[in-house]
Design an enzyme around this catalytic site. Sequence first.
Site, PDB file in Angstrom:
ATOM      1  N   ARG A   1      -5.473  14.930   7.128  1.00 22.00           N
ATOM      2  CA  ARG A   1      -5.921  14.866   5.733  1.00 22.00           C
ATOM      3  C   ARG A   1      -5.962  16.252   5.095  1.00 22.00           C
ATOM      4  O   ARG A   1      -5.622  16.410   3.911  1.00 22.00           O
ATOM      5  CB  ARG A   1      -7.307  14.205   5.656  1.00 22.00           C
ATOM      6  CG  ARG A   1      -7.755  13.908   4.246  1.00 22.00           C
ATOM      7  CD  ARG A   1      -9.067  13.166   4.206  1.00 22.00           C
ATOM      8  NE  ARG A   1     -10.181  13.999   4.642  1.00 22.00           N
ATOM      9  CZ  ARG A   1     -11.462  13.743   4.349  1.00 22.00           C
ATOM     10  NH1 ARG A   1     -11.777  12.664   3.657  1.00 22.00           N
ATOM     11  NH2 ARG A   1     -12.420  14.526   4.787  1.00 22.00           N
TER      12      ARG A   1
ATOM     13  N   HIS B   1       0.843  -1.201   0.000  1.00 21.94           N
ATOM     14  CA  HIS B   1       0.000   0.000   0.000  1.00 21.94           C
ATOM     15  C   HIS B   1       0.874   1.245   0.000  1.00 21.94           C
ATOM     16  O   HIS B   1       1.590   1.519   0.967  1.00 21.94           O
ATOM     17  CB  HIS B   1      -0.918   0.012   1.218  1.00 21.94           C
ATOM     18  CG  HIS B   1      -1.976   1.066   1.163  1.00 21.94           C
ATOM     19  ND1 HIS B   1      -2.951   1.097   0.186  1.00 21.94           N
ATOM     20  CD2 HIS B   1      -2.231   2.137   1.968  1.00 21.94           C
ATOM     21  CE1 HIS B   1      -3.750   2.126   0.387  1.00 21.94           C
ATOM     22  NE2 HIS B   1      -3.330   2.783   1.465  1.00 21.94           N
TER      23      HIS B   1
ATOM     24  N   GLU C   1     -10.821   2.025   8.819  1.00 17.43           N
ATOM     25  CA  GLU C   1      -9.576   2.591   9.341  1.00 17.43           C
ATOM     26  C   GLU C   1      -9.828   3.461  10.560  1.00 17.43           C
ATOM     27  O   GLU C   1      -9.063   3.433  11.521  1.00 17.43           O
ATOM     28  CB  GLU C   1      -8.881   3.422   8.250  1.00 17.43           C
ATOM     29  CG  GLU C   1      -7.582   4.069   8.708  1.00 17.43           C
ATOM     30  CD  GLU C   1      -6.921   4.903   7.622  1.00 17.43           C
ATOM     31  OE1 GLU C   1      -5.826   5.434   7.885  1.00 17.43           O
ATOM     32  OE2 GLU C   1      -7.497   5.037   6.520  1.00 17.43           O
TER      33      GLU C   1
ATOM     34  N   HIS D   1      -5.935  -1.647   6.046  1.00 17.73           N
ATOM     35  CA  HIS D   1      -6.053  -1.216   7.435  1.00 17.73           C
ATOM     36  C   HIS D   1      -6.945  -2.162   8.253  1.00 17.73           C
ATOM     37  O   HIS D   1      -6.449  -2.871   9.111  1.00 17.73           O
ATOM     38  CB  HIS D   1      -6.537   0.225   7.570  1.00 17.73           C
ATOM     39  CG  HIS D   1      -5.698   1.222   6.859  1.00 17.73           C
ATOM     40  ND1 HIS D   1      -4.337   1.348   7.097  1.00 17.73           N
ATOM     41  CD2 HIS D   1      -5.999   2.152   5.906  1.00 17.73           C
ATOM     42  CE1 HIS D   1      -3.850   2.312   6.333  1.00 17.73           C
ATOM     43  NE2 HIS D   1      -4.828   2.804   5.594  1.00 17.73           N
TER      44      HIS D   1
ATOM     45  N   ASP E   1       2.199   3.078   3.023  1.00 13.51           N
ATOM     46  CA  ASP E   1       1.100   4.041   2.981  1.00 13.51           C
ATOM     47  C   ASP E   1       1.589   5.476   2.795  1.00 13.51           C
ATOM     48  O   ASP E   1       1.936   5.882   1.689  1.00 13.51           O
ATOM     49  CB  ASP E   1       0.260   3.881   4.247  1.00 13.51           C
ATOM     50  CG  ASP E   1      -1.091   4.566   4.160  1.00 13.51           C
ATOM     51  OD1 ASP E   1      -1.336   5.280   3.184  1.00 13.51           O
ATOM     52  OD2 ASP E   1      -1.906   4.390   5.068  1.00 13.51           O
TER      53      ASP E   1
ATOM     54  N   HIS F   1      -9.541   0.843   1.112  1.00 14.02           N
ATOM     55  CA  HIS F   1      -9.454   1.283   2.500  1.00 14.02           C
ATOM     56  C   HIS F   1     -10.755   0.892   3.193  1.00 14.02           C
ATOM     57  O   HIS F   1     -11.840   1.176   2.673  1.00 14.02           O
ATOM     58  CB  HIS F   1      -9.346   2.810   2.598  1.00 14.02           C
ATOM     59  CG  HIS F   1      -8.123   3.403   1.976  1.00 14.02           C
ATOM     60  ND1 HIS F   1      -8.185   4.379   1.012  1.00 14.02           N
ATOM     61  CD2 HIS F   1      -6.804   3.192   2.199  1.00 14.02           C
ATOM     62  CE1 HIS F   1      -6.961   4.754   0.672  1.00 14.02           C
ATOM     63  NE2 HIS F   1      -6.103   4.032   1.372  1.00 14.02           N
TER      64      HIS F   1
END
Length: 450
Positions: free
Chosen positions: A86, A60, A239, A273, A324, A236
Site C-alpha cells: 500500500r 472491482h 480482506e 474480497h 482490482d 472492501h
Amino acid sequence: MAEARRFFAPRAWVAGAWARDVLLASDGGGSWSEVRTGCEAPTDAEVLPGAVLPGLVNGHSHAFQRAIAGLAERGTAGHDDFWSWRERMYAVALRITPPQLEAIAAFLYAELLQAGYTHVCEFHYLHNDADGRPYADPLEMSLALVRAAQRAGIGLTLLPALYMRSGFAASGLSEHQRRFASTPESVLGIAQALRRQASPLLAAGIALHSLRAVDDGALRETAAAARQAGMPVHMHVAEQQAEVDDCLARHWQRPIEWLLANAPVDSHWNLVHATRSTEAELEGVRDAGAGIVLCPTTEANLGDGVFDLGGWLALQGRCCIGSDSHVTRDWCEELRLLEYTQRVVLRRRNVAGHAAGQESSAGVLFGAALAGGSGAAGLRLGGFAVGERADFCLPDPQALALAGVPPEHLLDALVFSSPRTPMARVCVAGRDVPLAPPREGFLAAMRSLW
C-alpha cells in the site's frame, strides 16, 4: 441510439450452456430484443465465424493502479505484505493528474475489452488534487474515468468512495491519503451528478472504502441514501487478518459480523474480497441477498489468503470477479486462479463443479461471474436474454489453445488451457468496439510518473 442488428452464431452460451444455431437480435437501445436457439440462419443476419460468449462485468477496479502493475514486485528488507504494498501504491496516488488518469484508464479499459470484459465497476477514491484540496469541479477525476470509458467503448459503473480516516482508532486520514478525503455529501453528490448522465453504458453507485476508513454514522447515512436511490453499494471487507483483528478490538465483532448486525445490507450490496469470512458470516451475507466480488489475482499478489469458494457456491451465494489492482486484466486467468487456489488448499480437483453439483468448473465459474455482474453494476448485464444489454465476445477461432478442442469443451479450454485466447471481436450495447489500446497517452503518462 445504437443500430438494431442481427447476428447468427453457430454456438452461443445461453442460459448456462452451449446452444447451437443461435439468433441474437439487438434493438436501437442497445439491448437484446430476440434470442432464439436451434434456428436456421436468417438471410438478414450477420453470420459469426465461431462460438460467442456474453461479455463479463469486471466488478472491482482501481484504474490508476494499472500504473504500478509489475512495478511493486521487488521485496524490501523485513516483512512484505498488503500494508507494505500500500505504501508503494501511494507513490502513484499522490502524483497522478486527471489527464494521466484518463490516459491510463483508457488504455486499461481497452485491455479489459480485449479480454472479454464489457463493463467495469470503478471503485474510485482519488477525489482531490495532489495537495489534498478539492478541485473546483468535484467531478474532475471522476469525469476523467468517464471519458476514458467512452473512448474505449466499455460500460462503466462509477463508484465514488467514501474515505474518512486511516484506521479504526484514527480521527482522520494520513498525509499519504490526503487525495482520498470525502464526506457522505461529496460522494453522494458525485453519484447523483453522474446518474443524471445515465445511459446503457454509464451508471453510478456508492463505495464505502472499508470499516476501518468510514465511521459508523457516515456509513449508515451514505448506505441509506444509496438504498433510497436504488444504487449498488460496494465495500472492501475482511480482506486482511489485521483488519479483522482491529475490528475485533474496536467492536468486539468481526468485520462481516458487525456489518450484518449494524448496516442495512441487502441485495444492492457487494462485499469485495471477504477473504477472512466464517461459515456463519457467509450464511448471513447469502440471507441478506448481498453479493461478493472476488479478485483472485490481486488477492494472490497481495498475499490476502483464499476465499471459501466451495462453501459460498454450496450456499448458492451471488458473486462476480474483478481485477482490482490489474496485475492481470483477463477474466480467464481470474477464474483459473480462483479454482486452482481451491485445489491447492483442499487437494481436490473441480472444486467449483462439485460444490455446485455440475460437471464443468469452468461453466460454474463463468455462470457465477455472469449472474453476479448485474448486481455489481446496477444494470441488466446477464447475458443472452431479451432485455439484457447486447454485449458479446468472440474468442479467436484460430487460437492455439482451442485447436482441436470439441465445441462442448470450449469454455473449459478457455479457462484452463494456455496460452491465453484473445478475443477476435467484442460488441457492447450492440456496437463493435476497437480492441487496440491507445498506447501513446499511456506511455507518456508512465514516463512522467516513473
